[in-house]
Write a protein that holds these residues in place. Sequence first.
Motif, PDB file in Angstrom:
ATOM      1  N   PHE A   9       0.859  -1.204   0.000  1.00  0.00           N
ATOM      2  CA  PHE A   9       0.000   0.000   0.000  1.00  0.00           C
ATOM      3  C   PHE A   9       0.886   1.242   0.000  1.00  0.00           C
ATOM      4  CE2 PHE A   9      -2.661  -3.326   1.606  1.00  0.00           C
ATOM      5  CZ  PHE A   9      -3.957  -2.993   1.230  1.00  0.00           C
ATOM      6  N   PRO A  10       1.045   1.913  -1.139  1.00  0.00           N
ATOM      7  CA  PRO A  10       1.940   3.074  -1.192  1.00  0.00           C
ATOM      8  C   PRO A  10       1.622   4.135  -0.139  1.00  0.00           C
ATOM      9  CG  PRO A  10       1.206   2.475  -3.396  1.00  0.00           C
ATOM     10  CD  PRO A  10       0.454   1.591  -2.446  1.00  0.00           C
ATOM     11  N   SER A  11       0.353   4.360   0.161  1.00  0.00           N
ATOM     12  CA  SER A  11       0.002   5.454   1.086  1.00  0.00           C
ATOM     13  C   SER A  11       0.446   5.166   2.518  1.00  0.00           C
ATOM     14  CB  SER A  11      -1.503   5.702   1.065  1.00  0.00           C
ATOM     15  OG  SER A  11      -2.175   4.542   1.506  1.00  0.00           O
ATOM     16  N   LEU A  12       0.732   3.910   2.828  1.00  0.00           N
ATOM     17  CA  LEU A  12       1.060   3.587   4.223  1.00  0.00           C
ATOM     18  C   LEU A  12       2.497   3.937   4.586  1.00  0.00           C
ATOM     19  CD1 LEU A  12      -0.820   0.197   4.808  1.00  0.00           C
ATOM     20  CD2 LEU A  12      -1.626   2.532   5.132  1.00  0.00           C
ATOM     21  N   SER A  13       3.259   4.419   3.610  1.00  0.00           N
ATOM     22  CA  SER A  13       4.649   4.776   3.927  1.00  0.00           C
ATOM     23  C   SER A  13       4.739   6.197   4.505  1.00  0.00           C
ATOM     24  CB  SER A  13       5.526   4.642   2.685  1.00  0.00           C
ATOM     25  OG  SER A  13       4.988   5.461   1.676  1.00  0.00           O
ATOM     26  N   GLY A  14       3.634   6.937   4.486  1.00  0.00           N
ATOM     27  CA  GLY A  14       3.645   8.297   5.050  1.00  0.00           C
ATOM     28  C   GLY A  14       3.434   8.281   6.565  1.00  0.00           C
ATOM     29  N   SER A  15       3.208   9.486   7.127  1.00  0.00           N
ATOM     30  CA  SER A  15       3.122   9.555   8.591  1.00  0.00           C
ATOM     31  C   SER A  15       1.685   9.474   9.124  1.00  0.00           C
ATOM     32  CB  SER A  15       3.776  10.853   9.073  1.00  0.00           C
ATOM     33  OG  SER A  15       3.058  11.930   8.513  1.00  0.00           O
ATOM     34  N   ALA A  43     -13.379   2.403   7.912  1.00  0.00           N
ATOM     35  CA  ALA A  43     -14.805   2.136   7.686  1.00  0.00           C
ATOM     36  C   ALA A  43     -15.392   3.214   6.771  1.00  0.00           C
ATOM     37  CB  ALA A  43     -15.558   2.083   9.008  1.00  0.00           C
ATOM     38  N   GLY A  44     -14.699   4.344   6.689  1.00  0.00           N
ATOM     39  CA  GLY A  44     -15.098   5.388   5.736  1.00  0.00           C
ATOM     40  C   GLY A  44     -14.585   5.064   4.339  1.00  0.00           C
ATOM     41  N   GLY A  45     -13.421   4.487   4.251  1.00  0.00           N
ATOM     42  CA  GLY A  45     -12.833   4.126   2.957  1.00  0.00           C
ATOM     43  C   GLY A  45     -11.450   3.551   3.200  1.00  0.00           C
ATOM     44  N   SER A  46     -11.105   2.508   2.450  1.00  0.00           N
ATOM     45  CA  SER A  46      -9.808   1.857   2.688  1.00  0.00           C
ATOM     46  C   SER A  46      -8.737   2.456   1.773  1.00  0.00           C
ATOM     47  CB  SER A  46      -9.913   0.352   2.436  1.00  0.00           C
ATOM     48  OG  SER A  46     -10.009   0.113   1.053  1.00  0.00           O
ATOM     49  N   GLN A  47      -7.506   2.169   2.073  1.00  0.00           N
ATOM     50  CA  GLN A  47      -6.400   2.542   1.200  1.00  0.00           C
ATOM     51  C   GLN A  47      -6.282   1.526   0.058  1.00  0.00           C
ATOM     52  OE1 GLN A  47      -4.686   5.547   1.603  1.00  0.00           O
ATOM     53  NE2 GLN A  47      -6.551   5.682   2.825  1.00  0.00           N
ATOM     54  N   LEU A  48      -5.480   1.875  -0.956  1.00  0.00           N
ATOM     55  CA  LEU A  48      -5.405   1.029  -2.152  1.00  0.00           C
ATOM     56  C   LEU A  48      -4.050   0.353  -2.295  1.00  0.00           C
ATOM     57  CD1 LEU A  48      -6.983   3.490  -4.752  1.00  0.00           C
ATOM     58  CD2 LEU A  48      -8.033   1.427  -3.823  1.00  0.00           C
ATOM     59  N   PRO A  49      -4.047  -0.943  -2.600  1.00  0.00           N
ATOM     60  CA  PRO A  49      -2.777  -1.592  -2.949  1.00  0.00           C
ATOM     61  C   PRO A  49      -2.258  -1.045  -4.285  1.00  0.00           C
ATOM     62  CG  PRO A  49      -4.558  -3.222  -2.713  1.00  0.00           C
ATOM     63  CD  PRO A  49      -5.184  -1.868  -2.692  1.00  0.00           C
ATOM     64  N   LEU A  68     -17.226  -0.792  -2.986  1.00  0.00           N
ATOM     65  CA  LEU A  68     -15.892  -1.303  -3.332  1.00  0.00           C
ATOM     66  C   LEU A  68     -14.770  -0.418  -2.793  1.00  0.00           C
ATOM     67  CD1 LEU A  68     -17.222  -2.263  -6.738  1.00  0.00           C
ATOM     68  CD2 LEU A  68     -15.777  -3.848  -5.487  1.00  0.00           C
ATOM     69  N   TYR A  69     -15.059   0.871  -2.602  1.00  0.00           N
ATOM     70  CA  TYR A  69     -13.982   1.761  -2.147  1.00  0.00           C
ATOM     71  C   TYR A  69     -13.612   1.522  -0.684  1.00  0.00           C
ATOM     72  CZ  TYR A  69     -17.531   4.839   0.002  1.00  0.00           C
ATOM     73  OH  TYR A  69     -18.546   5.348   0.776  1.00  0.00           O
ATOM     74  N   LYS A  70     -14.403   0.704  -0.015  1.00  0.00           N
ATOM     75  CA  LYS A  70     -14.036   0.333   1.367  1.00  0.00           C
ATOM     76  C   LYS A  70     -13.341  -1.013   1.384  1.00  0.00           C
ATOM     77  CE  LYS A  70     -18.052   2.857   2.948  1.00  0.00           C
ATOM     78  NZ  LYS A  70     -18.007   3.899   3.959  1.00  0.00           N
ATOM     79  N   VAL A  71     -13.237  -1.653   0.218  1.00  0.00           N
ATOM     80  CA  VAL A  71     -12.634  -2.991   0.131  1.00  0.00           C
ATOM     81  C   VAL A  71     -11.502  -2.934  -0.907  1.00  0.00           C
ATOM     82  CG1 VAL A  71     -13.177  -5.459   0.052  1.00  0.00           C
ATOM     83  CG2 VAL A  71     -14.977  -3.845   0.563  1.00  0.00           C
ATOM     84  N   PHE A  72     -10.596  -1.989  -0.705  1.00  0.00           N
ATOM     85  CA  PHE A  72      -9.359  -1.888  -1.504  1.00  0.00           C
ATOM     86  C   PHE A  72      -9.628  -1.693  -2.995  1.00  0.00           C
ATOM     87  CE2 PHE A  72      -9.348  -5.631   1.439  1.00  0.00           C
ATOM     88  CZ  PHE A  72      -9.106  -4.885   2.581  1.00  0.00           C
ATOM     89  N   GLY A  73     -10.728  -0.996  -3.297  1.00  0.00           N
ATOM     90  CA  GLY A  73     -11.081  -0.833  -4.709  1.00  0.00           C
ATOM     91  C   GLY A  73     -11.451   0.604  -5.046  1.00  0.00           C
ATOM     92  N   PRO A  74     -11.999   0.809  -6.240  1.00  0.00           N
ATOM     93  CA  PRO A  74     -12.340   2.148  -6.735  1.00  0.00           C
ATOM     94  C   PRO A  74     -13.576   2.709  -6.039  1.00  0.00           C
ATOM     95  CG  PRO A  74     -13.216   0.488  -8.190  1.00  0.00           C
ATOM     96  CD  PRO A  74     -12.403  -0.255  -7.165  1.00  0.00           C
ATOM     97  N   HIS A  75     -13.832   4.002  -6.268  1.00  0.00           N
ATOM     98  CA  HIS A  75     -15.026   4.587  -5.665  1.00  0.00           C
ATOM     99  C   HIS A  75     -16.254   4.136  -6.452  1.00  0.00           C
ATOM    100  CE1 HIS A  75     -16.182   7.538  -2.494  1.00  0.00           C
ATOM    101  NE2 HIS A  75     -17.307   7.060  -2.961  1.00  0.00           N
ATOM    102  N   MET A  76     -16.632   2.904  -6.193  1.00  0.00           N
ATOM    103  CA  MET A  76     -17.784   2.274  -6.845  1.00  0.00           C
ATOM    104  C   MET A  76     -18.471   1.369  -5.822  1.00  0.00           C
ATOM    105  SD  MET A  76     -16.097   1.155 -10.493  1.00  0.00           S
ATOM    106  CE  MET A  76     -17.569   0.451 -11.245  1.00  0.00           C
TER     107      MET A  76
END
Length: 419
Positions: free
Chosen positions: A11-17, A24-30, A228-236
């Motif tokens: 997950f690229p975004s997890l390398s930040g601070s 539960a609002g929305g997951s990050q993306l692999p 899907l956007y809460k399950v590692f996917g697009p805003h769909m």
Amino acid sequence: MPSLADIRSRFPSLSGSTVFLDNAGGSQLPGCVIDAAGAYLRESYVQLGADYEVSRRATSIVTSAHVFVETFLNARGPTHDLGRVVLASSTSLLCHILAWAYAESRAAHPQGRRNRIFVSTAGHESNIGPWMRLAARGFEVIPWKPAQNGNGDWDLNLSGLRAMLDDQTLLVAFPHVSNILGDIWDAAEAVRLAKAAGARTLIDGVAYAPHRAPDVAALGCDWYVYSLYKVFGPHMAALYGSHEAFAELQGPNHYFIRNDDVPYKFELGGVNHEGAAMIVGAADYYRFLAEQPAVAGTPPRDIFSRAFAVVERLETELQAHLIGNLLRINGLRLWGRTSSGPERVPTVSFTLQGLASRDIAVALNARGLGVRYGHFYSKRLIEDIGLDPDDGVIRASPIHYNSHEEIDRLLDELRRVLR
Ligand SMILES: Cc1ncc(COP(=O)(O)O)c(C=O)c1O
């Protein structure tokens, strides 16, 4: 089982601070999902359905996205084909489309004489409001309220449903998991009760699907919806419907599109193509979680089951750590089960006696912690459990890729804010 470090590195975004605790609002993306969008936009960005190579490829990606979700939900497999999946931008939109279709189809379908819709008020408004509005179109819409069980926990209230169902019931709509309480409710039993009365069922699985692979075959439901956007996917979002349930409805798409052309009859203007590519692109991540080689094609259901067994294991430890420590904080009230086993997901909401949820959440945000406060669009539930909907609860919703160190950071900062 893959290590947490391996998982996080995907997950690229997890390398930040930032500590992402609003999953539960929305997951990050692999990365594989992000890359799939780029690849589609570079290589396949044309209209579907024509007979040149790029269009054939684009069509196949959008078709594969449907098959992917149908397999994920266990609606289809080598030996079964229970129904189809409609894709759209959100669960809110899909519930509206479905409610509209029920209203339009009333006279036409065999259940036309049934008039009663039971709507659980324990869930998100997206699966409540569209049904409530049908009261203006000749349906009897009955709120089905949650109740406190013997342990003092709020639940779906199956005995309330049992007492209300009758042979006039058309549909029962309810959540699989509350996006506030995090408890997994007995959706299979609710379906069994509704079916015994001859009614159809719609389950809002939005708060469930990021944590377990929903199984519509085991649930026996007619409709199942999730974002899907809460399950590692697009805003769909995706809406599963059984073949029988679809056959009773008139879809909203143009008159010259046949009614049995499902899902297209329900996909106005088609679907987001690059989003469909992202759905398919998640395959690599699930195969990685299931410790299987990355090969092309839709993963079989077994891969999803194995991947989510890993998710469940990681999350059960994570929520035990979070809940156990939260309960030690003076004046903190946890909403939802205080146990931390497989009967709940790590969507954890709490309030602090005499303190505004807003103040706590804002202070935590300023310290780099991505939590939120409010009613999370489950306004009716928040009111039913006796809270002020404007202030609501503080919600921390870790997911399998969060670390124990991140939970410790949340707990440390919370203790500091409370000093
Ligand atoms: C439980 C639940 N149901 C439905 C929704 C609505 O989903 P969407 O944003 O896709 O309309 C949400 C969104 O937060 C949710 O948490």
